[in-house]
Scaffold this active site. Structure first.
Site, PDB file in Angstrom:
ATOM      1  N   SER A   1     -10.764   6.031 -12.077  1.00  0.00           N
ATOM      2  CA  SER A   1     -10.669   7.123 -10.753  1.00  0.00           C
ATOM      3  C   SER A   1     -11.713   8.282 -10.851  1.00  0.00           C
ATOM      4  O   SER A   1     -11.900   8.981 -11.950  1.00  0.00           O
ATOM      5  CB  SER A   1      -9.415   7.591 -10.592  1.00  0.00           C
ATOM      6  OG  SER A   1      -9.413   8.501  -9.566  1.00  0.00           O
ATOM      7  N   LYS A   2     -12.410   8.407  -9.521  1.00  0.00           N
ATOM      8  CA  LYS A   2     -13.285   9.576  -9.485  1.00  0.00           C
ATOM      9  C   LYS A   2     -12.562  10.912  -9.139  1.00  0.00           C
ATOM     10  O   LYS A   2     -13.070  11.958  -9.057  1.00  0.00           O
ATOM     11  CB  LYS A   2     -14.317   9.309  -8.690  1.00  0.00           C
ATOM     12  CG  LYS A   2     -15.477   8.287  -9.345  1.00  0.00           C
ATOM     13  CD  LYS A   2     -16.448   9.003 -10.069  1.00  0.00           C
ATOM     14  CE  LYS A   2     -16.786   7.960 -10.929  1.00  0.00           C
ATOM     15  NZ  LYS A   2     -17.338   8.616 -12.320  1.00  0.00           N
TER      16      LYS A   2
ATOM     17  N   THR B   1      -3.150   6.035  -5.183  1.00  0.00           N
ATOM     18  CA  THR B   1      -3.959   4.845  -5.166  1.00  0.00           C
ATOM     19  C   THR B   1      -3.370   3.469  -5.186  1.00  0.00           C
ATOM     20  O   THR B   1      -2.322   3.419  -5.787  1.00  0.00           O
ATOM     21  CB  THR B   1      -5.323   5.153  -5.889  1.00  0.00           C
ATOM     22  OG1 THR B   1      -6.190   4.118  -5.321  1.00  0.00           O
ATOM     23  CG2 THR B   1      -5.273   4.956  -7.164  1.00  0.00           C
TER      24      THR B   1
ATOM     25  N   LYS C   1       0.400   2.659  -2.438  1.00  0.00           N
ATOM     26  CA  LYS C   1       0.453   3.377  -1.351  1.00  0.00           C
ATOM     27  C   LYS C   1       1.762   3.103  -0.330  1.00  0.00           C
ATOM     28  O   LYS C   1       2.052   4.209   0.272  1.00  0.00           O
ATOM     29  CB  LYS C   1      -0.896   3.259  -0.476  1.00  0.00           C
ATOM     30  CG  LYS C   1      -2.178   4.019  -1.223  1.00  0.00           C
ATOM     31  CD  LYS C   1      -3.471   3.667  -0.464  1.00  0.00           C
ATOM     32  CE  LYS C   1      -4.566   4.215  -1.258  1.00  0.00           C
ATOM     33  NZ  LYS C   1      -5.798   4.158  -0.262  1.00  0.00           N
TER      34      LYS C   1
ATOM     35  N   ASP D   1      -6.878   8.703   4.391  1.00  0.00           N
ATOM     36  CA  ASP D   1      -8.093   7.763   4.274  1.00  0.00           C
ATOM     37  C   ASP D   1      -8.931   7.680   5.674  1.00  0.00           C
ATOM     38  O   ASP D   1      -9.958   7.927   5.439  1.00  0.00           O
ATOM     39  CB  ASP D   1      -7.549   6.578   3.787  1.00  0.00           C
ATOM     40  CG  ASP D   1      -7.198   6.594   2.392  1.00  0.00           C
ATOM     41  OD1 ASP D   1      -7.846   7.218   1.583  1.00  0.00           O
ATOM     42  OD2 ASP D   1      -6.434   5.655   1.976  1.00  0.00           O
TER      43      ASP D   1
ATOM     44  N   GLY E   1      -4.131  -3.192   4.472  1.00  0.00           N
ATOM     45  CA  GLY E   1      -3.760  -1.985   4.499  1.00  0.00           C
ATOM     46  C   GLY E   1      -4.965  -1.161   4.524  1.00  0.00           C
ATOM     47  O   GLY E   1      -4.966  -0.029   5.277  1.00  0.00           O
ATOM     48  N   ALA E   2      -6.166  -1.391   4.065  1.00  0.00           N
ATOM     49  CA  ALA E   2      -7.215  -0.553   4.040  1.00  0.00           C
ATOM     50  C   ALA E   2      -7.670  -0.352   5.837  1.00  0.00           C
ATOM     51  O   ALA E   2      -8.022   0.471   6.088  1.00  0.00           O
ATOM     52  CB  ALA E   2      -8.568  -1.147   3.398  1.00  0.00           C
TER      53      ALA E   2
ATOM     54  N   ASN F   1     -10.575 -10.753  11.900  1.00  0.00           N
ATOM     55  CA  ASN F   1     -10.032 -11.058  10.506  1.00  0.00           C
ATOM     56  C   ASN F   1     -10.286 -12.557  10.334  1.00  0.00           C
ATOM     57  O   ASN F   1     -10.074 -13.295  11.207  1.00  0.00           O
ATOM     58  CB  ASN F   1      -8.664 -10.451  10.376  1.00  0.00           C
ATOM     59  CG  ASN F   1      -8.254 -10.467   8.869  1.00  0.00           C
ATOM     60  OD1 ASN F   1      -8.856 -10.064   7.972  1.00  0.00           O
ATOM     61  ND2 ASN F   1      -6.835 -11.004   8.528  1.00  0.00           N
TER      62      ASN F   1
ATOM     63  N   THR G   1      -7.517 -14.301   8.735  1.00  0.00           N
ATOM     64  CA  THR G   1      -6.495 -14.833   9.211  1.00  0.00           C
ATOM     65  C   THR G   1      -6.232 -14.110  10.522  1.00  0.00           C
ATOM     66  O   THR G   1      -5.784 -13.114  10.733  1.00  0.00           O
ATOM     67  CB  THR G   1      -5.206 -14.355   8.309  1.00  0.00           C
ATOM     68  OG1 THR G   1      -5.902 -14.934   7.139  1.00  0.00           O
ATOM     69  CG2 THR G   1      -4.052 -15.125   8.743  1.00  0.00           C
ATOM     70  N   VAL G   2      -6.520 -14.642  11.704  1.00  0.00           N
ATOM     71  CA  VAL G   2      -6.444 -14.012  13.017  1.00  0.00           C
ATOM     72  C   VAL G   2      -5.095 -13.348  13.187  1.00  0.00           C
ATOM     73  O   VAL G   2      -5.074 -12.305  13.838  1.00  0.00           O
ATOM     74  CB  VAL G   2      -7.050 -15.179  14.176  1.00  0.00           C
ATOM     75  CG1 VAL G   2      -7.039 -14.281  15.429  1.00  0.00           C
ATOM     76  CG2 VAL G   2      -8.207 -15.814  13.761  1.00  0.00           C
TER      77      VAL G   2
END
Ligand code: ATR
Length: 283
Positions: free
Chosen positions: A15-16, A62, A66, A102, A130-131, A151, A153-154
């Site tokens: 992690s930064k 993270t 989350k 985010d 999730g992102a 995506n 998976t539509v």
């Protein structure tokens, strides 16, 4: 007494965030300490409780916690509710506040650092995990002309579109064969060194291709550049989501540009980029 903050994750050594928040604290003269805490996979809530008991004021969260942080918070910001996930916690007398910075971080990087206004633009978002979900509402708030979620998976893209309603259209990668102003890769493909099966027709010379993964070029960014697009990785988003959390906790907004530049410099120092600590991570 020095206020304590931390980031919880598993793994966490890469992690930064401690470096970023230390730079913000120095810059703004805030008396605070920020550490990285490796929570056991089955012990996130206990780790957070121990940190609060020891005087912790706030935390970042993270991978892979989350969603658990979302359930842990007893008050949620609207953007955390929309995201279905929490990356920022603040502890006060009333309990635990959950927020998600985010999406705001992505929008700040696009609009401020990369000078890419989103209002009236056509945006293609790749991925429906999730992102992707975490950034949809802040992108919609910019009032783009169109937001298309593609995506592999539509059905997952359709579920996301149904969740947000206004202005989100779902489709398969095959169906995305017109050009977009902004193409954002929120799939996990880059983390595995893969390229999403995307038509080159989505890119023109005016397109900004953005990968939410940080640490330099990805197969997606290489592909986009080959087809004429301008490109950016997610390092700016990483720093901007941290700045948004810092503002929430401390009430001051740090200057992100020197911190982004310093991290970029760090990542490029090692001759072997593949082994760089910046390589292949996401917030
Ligand atoms: P995250 O929290 O990182 O978004 P996730 O919820 O597991 O993780 O979602 C991963 C996303 O990356 C999904 O959209 C996934 O597509 P599917 O829903 O079809 O699984 C996408 N993804 C992962 N690897 C991919 C690849 N090689 N090519 C294209 N999409 C990929």
């Amino acid at each position: 007494m020095t206020d304590r903050y931390a980031v919880f994750g598993h793994p966490i050594a890469h992690s930064k965030s401690p470096q970023i928040h230390a730079a913000f604290a120095r810059q703004t003269g805030q008396d605070m300490r920020y550490e990285a805490i490796l929570a056991p996979l089955d012990g996130f809530a206990d780790s957070v409780a121990a940190f609060v008991a020891a005087g912790g004021c706030g935390a970042n969260v993270t991978v892979p916690f989350k969603q658990e942080a979302f359930r842990l918070a007893n008050r949620l910001s609207p953007r955390a509710q929309h995201a279905g996930a929490v990356n920022t916690l603040a502890f006060d007398a009333g309990g635990t506040v959950g927020d998600n910075t985010d999406g705001a971080g992505l929008v700040a990087d696009l609009t401020r650092n990369l000078n890419c206004a989103l209002t009236g633009k056509r945006i293609l978002l790749l991925g429906a995990g999730g992102a992707a979900r975490g950034v949809i509402e802040p992108l919609l708030d910019q009032q783009p002309m169109e937001l298309v979620v593609a995506n592999r998976t539509v059905s997952r893209a359709q579920e996301l579109a149904a969740l947000f309603g206004r202005g989100v259209r779902a489709c398969s990668f095959d169906a995305t064969d017109t050009s977009f102003d902004v193409v954002i890769n929120a799939t996990a493909a880059s983390l595995a060194g893969d390229l999403p099966p995307l038509s080159p027709r989505v890119f023109t010379a005016g397109t900004l291709a953005y990968d939410m993964m940080y640490g330099g070029d990805t197969p997606f960014l290489d592909f986009a550049r080959t087809h004429g697009a301008r490109t950016a990785d997610g390092l700016g988003m990483l720093v901007e989501q941290a700045a948004e959390a810092f503002h929430l906790w401390r009430g001051v907004r740090p200057d992100t540009a020197p911190v982004i530049a310093a991290l970029r410099q760090d990542g490029l120092k090692g001759e072997n980029l593949a082994a760089s600590p910046l390589r292949g991570q996401r917030t």
